[in-house]
Every structure is written in C-alpha cells, then in structure tokens.
Design an enzyme around this catalytic site. Structure first.
Site, PDB file in Angstrom:
ATOM      1  N   HIS A 246      -8.022  -7.588  -0.099  1.00  0.00           N
ATOM      2  CA  HIS A 246      -6.697  -7.024  -0.381  1.00  0.00           C
ATOM      3  C   HIS A 246      -6.069  -7.636  -1.632  1.00  0.00           C
ATOM      4  O   HIS A 246      -5.971  -8.854  -1.755  1.00  0.00           O
ATOM      5  CB  HIS A 246      -5.768  -7.262   0.816  1.00  0.00           C
ATOM      6  CG  HIS A 246      -4.391  -6.690   0.625  1.00  0.00           C
ATOM      7  ND1 HIS A 246      -4.029  -5.444   1.089  1.00  0.00           N
ATOM      8  CD2 HIS A 246      -3.293  -7.191  -0.004  1.00  0.00           C
ATOM      9  CE1 HIS A 246      -2.771  -5.209   0.770  1.00  0.00           C
ATOM     10  NE2 HIS A 246      -2.301  -6.259   0.101  1.00  0.00           N
TER      11      HIS A 246
ATOM     12  N   GLU B 265      -7.275 -11.881   3.961  1.00  0.00           N
ATOM     13  CA  GLU B 265      -8.138 -10.733   3.656  1.00  0.00           C
ATOM     14  C   GLU B 265      -8.725 -10.868   2.249  1.00  0.00           C
ATOM     15  O   GLU B 265      -7.995 -10.750   1.259  1.00  0.00           O
ATOM     16  CB  GLU B 265      -7.352  -9.423   3.762  1.00  0.00           C
ATOM     17  CG  GLU B 265      -6.753  -9.170   5.138  1.00  0.00           C
ATOM     18  CD  GLU B 265      -5.881  -7.926   5.186  1.00  0.00           C
ATOM     19  OE1 GLU B 265      -5.687  -7.276   4.127  1.00  0.00           O
ATOM     20  OE2 GLU B 265      -5.376  -7.598   6.272  1.00  0.00           O
TER      21      GLU B 265
ATOM     22  N   HIS C 133       0.842  -1.204   0.000  1.00  0.00           N
ATOM     23  CA  HIS C 133       0.000   0.000   0.000  1.00  0.00           C
ATOM     24  C   HIS C 133       0.874   1.250   0.000  1.00  0.00           C
ATOM     25  O   HIS C 133       0.565   2.241  -0.677  1.00  0.00           O
ATOM     26  CB  HIS C 133      -0.888   0.029   1.248  1.00  0.00           C
ATOM     27  CG  HIS C 133      -2.166  -0.746   1.124  1.00  0.00           C
ATOM     28  ND1 HIS C 133      -3.192  -0.367   0.286  1.00  0.00           N
ATOM     29  CD2 HIS C 133      -2.584  -1.874   1.745  1.00  0.00           C
ATOM     30  CE1 HIS C 133      -4.198  -1.224   0.410  1.00  0.00           C
ATOM     31  NE2 HIS C 133      -3.846  -2.156   1.277  1.00  0.00           N
TER      32      HIS C 133
ATOM     33  N   ASP D 271      -7.452  -2.139  -1.510  1.00  0.00           N
ATOM     34  CA  ASP D 271      -8.476  -2.883  -0.766  1.00  0.00           C
ATOM     35  C   ASP D 271      -9.809  -2.593  -1.449  1.00  0.00           C
ATOM     36  O   ASP D 271     -10.223  -1.425  -1.526  1.00  0.00           O
ATOM     37  CB  ASP D 271      -8.517  -2.436   0.694  1.00  0.00           C
ATOM     38  CG  ASP D 271      -7.244  -2.791   1.442  1.00  0.00           C
ATOM     39  OD1 ASP D 271      -6.601  -3.789   1.071  1.00  0.00           O
ATOM     40  OD2 ASP D 271      -6.900  -2.069   2.398  1.00  0.00           O
TER      41      ASP D 271
END
Length: 248
Positions: free
Chosen positions: A229, A226, A162, A169
């Site tokens: 992500h 996740e 990120h 996301d």
C-alpha cells in the site's frame, strides 16, 4: 531461317521472343502495362491496409494541462503498467466481486507520480503491477463490514485515501511479467506483511526495499502493516469520492 514472332499470353513467351530479336508487339506492351498497373494497384492497397492498421493503434493521451484533482484512467496514459485488479474478481479477502469491471483510476497528480516512479523502475528492469487504485466509498463500507479494523481497513465515514484517488496497492514484476517475491500475497493480514518485519529472506527484504525507496522518492508513503500500500502524500486532503467508472 526466318523466325516469325507469335504472340501468346504469358511473360515466358515474351522473353523468348525478345531473345530471338523480335520487335515488341502492341499486345506485349499491353501485357507489360497490365503487370505494372497490377503492381501499382497492389502497392496502393498495401499502403491503405497499413494506414488502416496504424489508425487502429490507440493513441495515448497526455496529462499536460489537466487539473491535479481530475480522475483519469491510467491505462490511457501509459502501456507500461501491469494489472491484477483483485476487487473485480473473487480473489480477494472479501471473497466477492465488488467492481463491475477491472479499471485503475487515480487523480491526475497521482498518475503523474506513478508515471515517474514506473520510469525509474523500468530503467532497473521492473515495472509496477496494480492490485487496486481508486476505490468508490461504497466499496469501503463493504470492506469495513467484513474487517472493521483501522489497522487494515480505513473507516468509511472518514474515508480511505483510496477513496480520494491518491492511494494504490501495488507490487513489482520483471519487464517480462514475472512477479517479484514480496513474502506474502496481496491483502495478507498478518505480521509477515509488515514493513518492520525483518525476519524474512534477504531477497524478499531487498524487493520490498526497492519498492518502498523508489515510491517514497516520488512522493508516496507506506503504511506499517501492508508492504503493497502506497499513499501520495499531497493527496491526503482531497475529498472522498464515490463515482463508478463505465464498463464497456
């Protein structure tokens, strides 16, 4: 009987006069010219207004010729994404607003891949909705202080993708904006959010699979814990960044 043409102001009297065979007077000619002139001026005004409104429509930029590692604001290059940028609000696991304003920045190469992925989603009746995009490294430190677990938050010393502008996301919505059911909210830390958790309703597994397979097709890879992500594979070697975007 002899009829005498009397001139009054107004188109109705002009029509009566013509009905009884009277010659068009100079005043009537002037009246007609005034009407025509008014229509002409009105059309010109209309064209000017339409042109002014057209000029106010923002022109989308092109990624052509831009360096892959340059950071860009995604909304400048497409109107087809949706946004719910949680870290510009208090609706996140930090329970704090850590972005001054809601913006989605990525590297150019990430933006190109996202545009291609979103086109494929839209052909199927869906579109990408962003929860987070590029994240300044300072924010990564704040997250690590709250959740110092590399299973959920990247160590800020090394940096997250990120922080490099290569991770997003996301979820999917219909073209009308209704979110697909992915089984949990964004930033849910638990097994229900894991990709390998198959103990979920069929529609949730299908929605996650649609997201995962399409993103992987366009160069992104997921992480086990996740469902939201996605990292662009070719962005992993980019440098960690800490710039803050401008807010109007």
């Amino acid at each position: 009987m002899n009829w005498k043409c009397t001139v009054f102001n107004g188109m109705a009297i002009l029509a009566m006069a013509l009905h009884f065979g009277c010659k068009e007077t100079t005043v009537n000619k002037d009246l007609r010219n005034d009407v025509e002139t008014e229509l002409e001026v009105g059309d010109i005004k209309k064209i000017k207004i339409e042109k002014k409104e057209e000029e106010q429509i923002p022109k989308l930029k092109s990624l052509d010729g831009l360096a892959d590692t340059l950071f860009v604001r995604l909304a400048d290059y497409s109107d087809d994404f949706a946004y719910d940028l949680r870290y510009a609000t208090e609706n996140n696991f930090l329970k704090a607003k850590v972005y001054d304003c809601a913006e989605c920045y990525t590297r150019v190469k990430t933006a190109r891949a996202l545009l291609l992925a979103n086109k494929e989603f839209m052909d199927k009746g869906f579109k990408i909705k962003f929860f987070d995009c590029y994240r300044p490294n300072d924010v990564q430190y704040k997250m690590w202080a709250i959740v110092p677990n590399p299973q959920y938050v990247a160590n800020p010393v090394k940096g997250s993708i990120h922080n490099k502008g290569g991770a997003v996301d996301i979820t999917l919505t219909t073209l009308e904006g209704e979110e697909l059911d992915m089984g949990t909210d964004f930033d849910f830390f638990g097994k229900r959010a894991y990709h390998d958790n198959l103990d979920l309703p069929r529609n949730i597994l299908d929605n996650r699979l649609l997201l995962k397979e399409t993103m992987e097709k366009h160069g992104f890879w997921s992480i086990r814990t996740e469902w939201w992500h996605y990292n662009l594979g070719i962005a992993s070697n980019d440098k960690v960044a800490n710039f803050k975007w401008d807010c109007d």
